[in-house]
Design a protein around this motif. Structure first.
Motif, PDB file in Angstrom:
ATOM      1  N   THR A  55      78.956 -37.736 100.352  1.00 27.03           N
ATOM      2  CA  THR A  55      78.539 -36.753  99.890  1.00 27.03           C
ATOM      3  C   THR A  55      77.018 -37.005  99.389  1.00 27.03           C
ATOM      4  N   HIS A  56      76.400 -35.704  98.696  1.00 28.81           N
ATOM      5  CA  HIS A  56      75.072 -35.510  98.775  1.00 28.81           C
ATOM      6  C   HIS A  56      74.494 -36.456  97.394  1.00 28.81           C
ATOM      7  N   GLY A  57      75.383 -36.966  96.387  1.00 28.52           N
ATOM      8  CA  GLY A  57      74.797 -38.428  95.450  1.00 28.52           C
ATOM      9  C   GLY A  57      74.897 -39.402  97.047  1.00 28.52           C
ATOM     10  N   GLU A  58      75.783 -39.395  96.905  1.00 28.98           N
ATOM     11  CA  GLU A  58      75.346 -40.686  97.631  1.00 28.98           C
ATOM     12  C   GLU A  58      74.224 -40.830  98.939  1.00 28.98           C
ATOM     13  N   LEU A  59      74.802 -39.596  99.211  1.00 30.89           N
ATOM     14  CA  LEU A  59      73.150 -39.587 100.224  1.00 30.89           C
ATOM     15  C   LEU A  59      71.839 -39.815  99.781  1.00 30.89           C
ATOM     16  N   ASP A  60      71.450 -39.726  98.868  1.00 26.94           N
ATOM     17  CA  ASP A  60      70.240 -39.394  97.513  1.00 26.94           C
ATOM     18  C   ASP A  60      70.091 -41.092  97.262  1.00 26.94           C
ATOM     19  N   ARG A  61      72.012 -41.726  96.697  1.00 30.20           N
ATOM     20  CA  ARG A  61      71.322 -43.216  96.360  1.00 30.20           C
ATOM     21  C   ARG A  61      71.504 -44.006  97.525  1.00 30.20           C
ATOM     22  N   ARG A  62      71.975 -43.804  98.928  1.00 29.19           N
ATOM     23  CA  ARG A  62      71.505 -44.900  99.949  1.00 29.19           C
ATOM     24  C   ARG A  62      70.085 -44.662 100.394  1.00 29.19           C
ATOM     25  N   SER A  63      69.772 -43.787 100.288  1.00 31.82           N
ATOM     26  CA  SER A  63      68.081 -43.151 101.063  1.00 31.82           C
ATOM     27  C   SER A  63      67.259 -44.300  99.621  1.00 31.82           C
ATOM     28  N   ALA A  67      64.471 -46.385 101.114  1.00 34.69           N
ATOM     29  CA  ALA A  67      63.206 -45.939 100.733  1.00 34.69           C
ATOM     30  C   ALA A  67      62.393 -47.085 100.599  1.00 34.69           C
ATOM     31  N   ARG A  68      63.248 -47.640  99.212  1.00 31.86           N
ATOM     32  CA  ARG A  68      62.448 -49.550  98.965  1.00 31.86           C
ATOM     33  C   ARG A  68      62.022 -49.636  99.603  1.00 31.86           C
ATOM     34  N   LEU A  69      63.616 -49.990 100.545  1.00 30.27           N
ATOM     35  CA  LEU A  69      62.458 -51.482 101.242  1.00 30.27           C
ATOM     36  C   LEU A  69      62.096 -50.755 102.750  1.00 30.27           C
ATOM     37  N   LEU A  70      61.511 -50.256 103.209  1.00 36.27           N
ATOM     38  CA  LEU A  70      61.217 -49.770 103.819  1.00 36.27           C
ATOM     39  C   LEU A  70      59.419 -49.758 102.796  1.00 36.27           C
ATOM     40  N   ALA A  89      75.479 -40.879 109.897  1.00 41.61           N
ATOM     41  CA  ALA A  89      75.728 -40.936 108.729  1.00 41.61           C
ATOM     42  C   ALA A  89      74.285 -41.604 108.464  1.00 41.61           C
ATOM     43  N   SER A  90      74.450 -43.468 109.358  1.00 42.81           N
ATOM     44  CA  SER A  90      73.655 -44.297 108.795  1.00 42.81           C
ATOM     45  C   SER A  90      71.775 -43.982 109.455  1.00 42.81           C
ATOM     46  N   ALA A  91      71.932 -42.456 109.915  1.00 44.28           N
ATOM     47  CA  ALA A  91      70.635 -42.486 110.753  1.00 44.28           C
ATOM     48  C   ALA A  91      70.064 -40.692 109.767  1.00 44.28           C
ATOM     49  N   LEU A  92      71.182 -40.032 109.316  1.00 49.20           N
ATOM     50  CA  LEU A  92      70.140 -38.862 108.372  1.00 49.20           C
ATOM     51  C   LEU A  92      69.899 -39.977 107.105  1.00 49.20           C
ATOM     52  N   VAL A  93      70.396 -40.688 106.744  1.00 54.03           N
ATOM     53  CA  VAL A  93      69.991 -41.392 104.955  1.00 54.03           C
ATOM     54  C   VAL A  93      68.659 -42.015 105.911  1.00 54.03           C
ATOM     55  N   GLY A  94      68.538 -42.675 106.894  1.00 53.33           N
ATOM     56  CA  GLY A  94      66.980 -43.634 107.612  1.00 53.33           C
ATOM     57  C   GLY A  94      65.855 -42.390 107.443  1.00 53.33           C
ATOM     58  N   LEU A 407      70.735 -54.266  98.643  1.00 51.42           N
ATOM     59  CA  LEU A 407      69.732 -55.411  97.702  1.00 51.42           C
ATOM     60  C   LEU A 407      68.848 -54.928  97.114  1.00 51.42           C
ATOM     61  N   ARG A 408      68.821 -53.501  97.073  1.00 51.54           N
ATOM     62  CA  ARG A 408      67.383 -53.087  97.166  1.00 51.54           C
ATOM     63  C   ARG A 408      68.006 -52.320  95.712  1.00 51.54           C
ATOM     64  N   PRO A 409      67.786 -51.607  94.611  1.00 51.79           N
ATOM     65  CA  PRO A 409      67.815 -50.722  93.278  1.00 51.79           C
ATOM     66  C   PRO A 409      68.352 -49.308  93.949  1.00 51.79           C
ATOM     67  N   ALA A 410      68.901 -48.319  93.502  1.00 48.25           N
ATOM     68  CA  ALA A 410      69.281 -47.143  93.892  1.00 48.25           C
ATOM     69  C   ALA A 410      68.129 -46.403  92.846  1.00 48.25           C
ATOM     70  N   ALA A 411      67.172 -45.895  93.055  1.00 51.97           N
ATOM     71  CA  ALA A 411      66.156 -45.536  92.142  1.00 51.97           C
ATOM     72  C   ALA A 411      65.186 -44.737  92.749  1.00 51.97           C
ATOM     73  N   PRO A 412      65.015 -43.709  92.827  1.00 55.06           N
ATOM     74  CA  PRO A 412      63.721 -42.846  93.053  1.00 55.06           C
ATOM     75  C   PRO A 412      62.769 -44.200  93.099  1.00 55.06           C
ATOM     76  N   LEU A 413      61.999 -43.756  94.224  1.00 57.19           N
ATOM     77  CA  LEU A 413      59.781 -43.920  94.386  1.00 57.19           C
ATOM     78  C   LEU A 413      59.508 -43.737  93.389  1.00 57.19           C
ATOM     79  N   THR A 414      58.530 -44.087  92.696  1.00 53.26           N
ATOM     80  CA  THR A 414      58.387 -43.040  91.527  1.00 53.26           C
ATOM     81  C   THR A 414      56.761 -42.116  92.568  1.00 53.26           C
ATOM     82  N   ASP A 415      56.628 -42.433  94.024  1.00 54.29           N
ATOM     83  CA  ASP A 415      55.236 -41.439  94.964  1.00 54.29           C
ATOM     84  C   ASP A 415      55.724 -41.494  95.953  1.00 54.29           C
TER      85      ASP A 415
END
Length: 778
Positions: A55-63, A67-70, A89-94, A407-415
């Motif tokens: 879903t769009h919500g899952e895509l946002d959280r997974r990415s 993003a936090r790991l990257l 799906a993994s590639a689009l999340v990436g 292991l990373r939180p599903a929270a957006p980066l601040t920048d």
């Protein structure tokens, strides 16, 4: 907001360039997609061929997690991240995660030769690569050729270690029990297990045994070393080394192998401790220190390079201060297509960077005359420990999997990124032999998405069938434009794309509303559509065709099969953000030479100019230039080429504007549409791919035994193909040999269908290659 256009006032076509339209020019791709996730969190964003849904919500959280790991790994604004894999799906999340970091992505086609991929990664200084489970082995091999590449991420593997899910203890042990228990002593030693042109004989095996023994004795300064052998097999190496060892420990997952090795030690007048365990368990079962650890014809049976790295890391702790690890019989991926684990020599050479306990790692090539068959292509390595150094693997660069992402939180980066930041760099063919990397910003991509979604009313009820490769720029809209609209991306699997009937089933049975491809891709499907009785074909409403000439009969064929489909021809250049002009195909005149090229889209301007950059009159042929928000920043790491193709825009509404010299010939029609008239340089379209004939020619000239070459692109019933003519330095070369050399540097779509040897290339009166004469020879 975009300023009004003031392009070439007084030109007969200047009014058709009045395309200025405000849009959110401070927006970014991840920002638009995050907004869609907030509006439609439970709506499908991605649907896979096996009916999986993200879903769009899952895509946002997974990415967000990725993003936090990257970001932790040092991926920041301006970083380059490679994507090496198929539609998933993994590639689009990436991709979305990369953009959330402010980095840009570089799509890499797994069908490309490894040398091409390595060259592009190296040119851009790529620091991380995203891949999938299926393509991880290839990435693990070529990553060591790229000095800047520090991290490989494979998020679709949920386990911590890439190899653990497929590891089958009992199956491996049973296999080696079977091998070691063979009544044939050569097979028991691991030889002649596969068919070969000439089976190995006793002399071959004895020569290999002596070679490994010499290698070990030369590697250590200990007069009577303590030896640990990992993967002892039937005892071939035990027999050679145990008489000279103060202590010998033989390790193998097969109890039969361990027993055979102990018996071999007794026959040789010595004694071996036997331990039944796998390589990665050795430190739990064996105590050191050892002067030498030997893995002879063992590495090729390990699961993958990440496993090998972990094993080497563990073995360093079992070595004495002047200890060595001897890796015998390694398979070089550059020389062999062997199905087991292949170890790039660069991996060995870079071990001191990877493992702090390694002081030095040397590659030892073999002299071909000393070995038989495939053994001659293999190599050996000696890894020396760093005395007194802490051998804990603090510097190790692990493979990052879905376990680490989770292991990373599903929270957006601040920048995140800004509109001026680079969004992607897509490579196209280059005339000098080097591909060109087109650098595109978020602002240009957002302008495209705004226009497409507004013009065609794309929204949550839409579903696109995603059929293109990430390295084809149509994928930019197919992914980000559709997701930004809150719509759904239906991923077409490789199996579905390989079977046109499966695509017809999909179009008839699933709620696909948008098709986007080069004309040839849909033209291949249409005969299968027409061969069926009409079915439920009311869903498809929008067919987007671009990237090549559209056959004049095709739009009517599409509308006949899909009665609610609007056909839109789109054009432009990769250098101008996918598309920058459009033509809604209405009634088609069968006498047309081609479907009209169309008119500029919002904030894009098209100029038809003469050789002095003056406007051409209506109906007059000239050179086609594109200007406006759509124009890319230029070519990556190619300032000279950028300056030659991205010129100051005389019609820019504000200073600093640039226009792109497309290399196309065109003219304005009285209707306000452009007519495309072909190229004036060596660039052609073959099956939707833009190819510089110079790049193919340059690859030919790299082939041994080729003195001169020229490439042409004749037009046939199915479109253009490539044909190559070459002058051999001596005798004509076997075609298979030439094609093998070309496949090492060129993608498959750039390999000529016909190859012709000539005594000399024909020349014109000016001394240039006479391509017209070459075409007459076909």
């Amino acid at each position: 907001m975009s300023a009004p256009s003031a392009s070439f006032p007084g030109a007969p076509w200047s009014g058709w360039n009045e395309t200025a339209r405000p849009f959110r020019d401070d927006a970014t791709i991840p920002g638009l997609i995050a907004e869609a996730a907030r509006r439609h969190p439970d709506h499908p964003a991605i649907v896979t061929s096996d009916k999986g849904v993200v879903t769009h919500g899952e895509l946002d959280r997974r990415s967000d997690r990725l993003a936090r790991l990257l970001r932790e790994l040092g991926v920041n604004r301006g970083s380059a991240v490679g994507l090496y894999g198929e539609r998933s799906a993994s590639a689009l999340v990436g991709l979305l995660a990369v953009l959330k970091c402010g980095a840009f992505y570089v799509p890499l086609d797994p069908a490309w030769p490894a040398r091409r991929v390595v060259g592009l990664l190296d040119r851009l200084g790529v620091t991380a690569v995203l891949t999938d489970r299926a393509h991880l082995p290839a990435v693990q091999e070529f990553r060591w050729e790229v000095p800047s590449l520090r991290h490989v991420l494979c998020p679709d593997i949920p386990e911590e270690f890439s190899w653990s899910a497929g590891f089958r203890r009992e199956r491996v042990a049973d296999f080696f029990d079977y091998v070691a228990g063979s009544p044939d002593p050569l097979e028991a030693a691991g030889f002649n297990l596969r068919r070969s042109e000439r089976p190995f004989d006793e002399d071959d095996v004895r020569g290999y045994q002596d070679h490994v023994a010499r290698l070990v004795r030369a590697a250590t300064s200990a007069e009577r070393p303590s030896v640990l052998e990992i993967g002892c097999g039937s005892g071939l190496i035990v027999e050679a080394l145990v008489p000279h060892a103060a202590r010998y420990v033989a390790v193998d997952p097969s109890p039969v192998s361990v027993a055979c090795s102990q018996e071999a030690a007794v026959r040789a007048g010595g004694e071996a401790e036997g331990v039944v365990c796998f390589a990665h368990e050795t430190a739990e079962r064996v105590s050191g220190p050892f002067d030498v650890v030997v893995l002879a014809s063992t590495v090729q049976f390990l699961p993958d390079l990440d496993h090998l790295t972990g094993v080497l890391d563990m073995l360093l702790g079992l070595l004495a201060d002047d200890g060595v690890i001897v890796l015998a019989d390694l398979v070089d991926p550059g020389l062999s297509a062997f199905s087991g684990l292949r170890v790039p020599p660069r991996f060995v050479e870079r071990l001191p960077e990877l493992l702090p306990g390694v002081a030095r790692a040397d590659v030892h090539r073999r002299r071909a005359e000393e070995f038989t068959g495939e053994l001659a292509e293999r190599y050996d390595a000696v890894v020396r420990v760093a005395p007194g150094r802490d051998r804990a693997a603090r510097g190790r660069e692990p493979l990052w999997t879905g376990h680490h992402v989770g292991l990373r939180p599903a929270a957006p980066l601040t920048d995140g990124p800004t509109a001026e930041d680079i969004c992607y760099t897509i490579f196209t063919s280059g005339s000098t032999g080097a591909p060109k990397g087109v650098v595109v910003t978020h602002r240009s991509a957002v302008n495209l998405i705004d226009w497409m979604n507004r013009t065609h009313g794309i929204g949550p009820s839409d579903r696109i069938l995603f059929v293109t490769a990430f390295s084809f720029d149509l994928s930019v809209y197919d992914i980000f434009g559709v997701l930004a609209a809150g719509a759904t991306v239906r991923l077409a699997s490789a199996a579905e794309l390989a079977e046109p009937d499966a695509l017809v089933d999909l179009l008839e049975q699933e709620p696909v509303t948008i098709w986007d491809s080069a004309p040839a891709a849909l033209a291949m499907v249409m005969p299968f559509v027409r061969a069926r009785e009409p079915a439920e074909r009311d869903t498809l409403r929008l067919v987007l065709l671009s990237g090549d000439w559209i056959p004049v009969p095709l739009p009517d064929q599409i509308r006949s099969a899909f009665p609610h489909a609007e056909v839109v021809a789109l054009g432009g250049a990769t250098e101008c953000t996918v598309w920058s002009n459009h033509y809604r195909v209405g009634e088609v005149d069968p006498a047309w030479p081609s479907i009209p090229y169309g008119t500029p889209m919002q904030n894009a301007r098209y100029y038809v100019l003469d050789g002095d950059l003056r406007p051409c009159a209506l109906g007059e042929e000239g050179d086609l230039y594109i200007a406006g928000t759509c124009v890319a920043l230029g070519y990556a790491a190619a300032a000279g080429l950028t300056a030659a193709r991205f010129l100051p825009d005389p019609g820019a509404p504000r200073p600093g504007g640039r226009m792109y010299r497309t290399g196309d010939r065109a003219r304005w029609l009285p209707s306000g549409d452009l007519e495309f008239l072909g190229r004036f340089d060596d660039q052609v379209k073959v099956r939707g791919y833009r190819i510089e004939l110079g790049e193919v020619q340059a690859a030919f000239l790299q082939c041994p035994g080729v003195r001169a070459a020229s490439v042409v692109a004749p037009m046939g019933p199915g479109g253009r193909t490539l044909a190559a003519f070459y002058v051999p330095a001596d005798e004509p070369l076997p075609k298979a040999e030439l094609l093998r050399a070309l496949r090492a540097v060129l993608p498959s779509y750039m390999i000529p269908a016909r190859v012709v040897a000539l005594d000399e290339l024909p020349l014109t009166s000016t001394g240039k290659v006479d391509r017209a004469a070459l075409l007459r020879r076909l």
